[in-house]
Design a protein around this motif. Structure first.
Motif, PDB file in Angstrom:
ATOM      1  N   ASP A 222       0.973  -1.146  -0.097  1.00 21.63           N
ATOM      2  CA  ASP A 222      -0.091   0.265   0.079  1.00 21.63           C
ATOM      3  C   ASP A 222       0.924   1.292   0.048  1.00 21.63           C
ATOM      4  OD1 ASP A 222      -2.447  -1.511   0.239  1.00 21.63           O
ATOM      5  OD2 ASP A 222      -2.247  -1.693   2.084  1.00 21.63           O
ATOM      6  N   GLU A 223       2.028   1.118   0.625  1.00 21.13           N
ATOM      7  CA  GLU A 223       2.824   2.514   0.749  1.00 21.13           C
ATOM      8  C   GLU A 223       4.114   2.266   0.093  1.00 21.13           C
ATOM      9  OE1 GLU A 223       3.255   3.328   4.590  1.00 21.13           O
ATOM     10  OE2 GLU A 223       0.929   3.785   4.963  1.00 21.13           O
TER      11      GLU A 223
ATOM     12  N   GLU B  27       6.040   2.040  -6.237  1.00 16.09           N
ATOM     13  CA  GLU B  27       4.562   2.245  -6.322  1.00 16.09           C
ATOM     14  C   GLU B  27       3.801   1.211  -5.727  1.00 16.09           C
ATOM     15  OE1 GLU B  27       3.072   1.616 -10.078  1.00 16.09           O
ATOM     16  OE2 GLU B  27       4.930   0.504 -10.711  1.00 16.09           O
ATOM     17  N   PRO B  28       2.618   1.723  -5.189  1.00 15.52           N
ATOM     18  CA  PRO B  28       1.845   0.600  -4.572  1.00 15.52           C
ATOM     19  C   PRO B  28       1.204  -0.163  -5.661  1.00 15.52           C
ATOM     20  CG  PRO B  28       0.647   2.867  -4.710  1.00 15.52           C
ATOM     21  CD  PRO B  28       1.910   3.124  -5.043  1.00 15.52           C
TER      22      PRO B  28
ATOM     23  N   ARG C 209       7.711  -5.068   5.661  1.00 19.49           N
ATOM     24  CA  ARG C 209       8.581  -3.914   6.263  1.00 19.49           C
ATOM     25  C   ARG C 209       9.694  -4.529   7.277  1.00 19.49           C
ATOM     26  NH1 ARG C 209       8.587   0.956   3.967  1.00 19.49           N
ATOM     27  NH2 ARG C 209       6.378   1.855   3.666  1.00 19.49           N
TER      28      ARG C 209
END
Length: 202
Positions: free
Chosen positions: A84-85, A148-149, A168
């Motif tokens: 998403d990020e 990019e997401p 992450r």
């Protein structure tokens, strides 16, 4: 008439005035630090320690959640990872047998495709990071930058018995969170001790 000598006192007798106190004694009698200051200093010290402990426990819980939340696939295998990020992400290698030493695991061959179908460059993990939780045990293998997401395709090939986990980075979360907790835990006693010292000296 018989002679009577004049009286030495013309009124009721008064007590003699007390001698003035020396300046040091007067100051000692007037300057008395309230016990509330010392109580407040102790409360500040205890509060700092409690907040530091609570922060450390919460950080460790968040770290466990992040490890458990990594996307995983057995080797050989493939999976899709929803990002998403944009930012930095890590790839970890784990053993299907939790008793195995993560440092002894060979890196599988991993390919990552971005949402456009292009290969994403992988970099070797910059430091030695290992982790052990009640459910997982592994080490850092690669890092990559998600520009990019979207949906990323991760394919891993190599000897069976290992697992690839993607998500992450987990090292920074633990180090930074524990660092803040330790700082708060030390700051409380320092402030409380300084307050008690100043009040005591005054």
């Amino acid at each position: 008439m018989p002679f009577r000598p004049p009286s030495e006192h013309t009124g009721p007798m008064q007590p003699a005035p007390a001698p003035p106190l020396p300046r040091e004694a007067a100051a000692a009698r007037t300057v008395r630090p309230s016990a509330w200051w010392f109580l407040a200093a102790g409360l500040v010290a205890v509060a700092g320690i409690v907040v530091g402990i609570v922060g450390a426990v919460r950080t460790f819980g968040d770290w466990l959640d992040r490890v458990d939340g990594l996307e995983r696939t057995s080797v050989p295998g493939s999976m899709t990872v929803e990002i998403d990020e944009p930012g930095g992400y890590s790839i970890y290698v784990e053993s299907e047998r939790r008793t195995a030493d993560p440092e002894l695991l060979d890196n599988p061959v991993v390919d990552v495709l971005d949402p456009s179908g292009d290969f994403v460059p992988l970099d070797p993990y910059g430091s030695s990071v290992t982790y052990t939780t009640p459910s997982h045990r592994g080490r850092g293998a690669f890092t990559f930058q998600a520009e990019e997401p979207g949906t990323y395709e991760v394919t891993a090939s190599g000897s069976s018995g290992t697992v690839v986990a993607v998500g992450r980075g987990i090292g920074d979360l633990l180090v930074s969170g524990l660092g803040r907790s330790v700082a708060v835990g030390l700051l409380g006693p320092l402030v409380g001790g300084a307050t008690a010292l100043v009040v005591g000296v005054r």
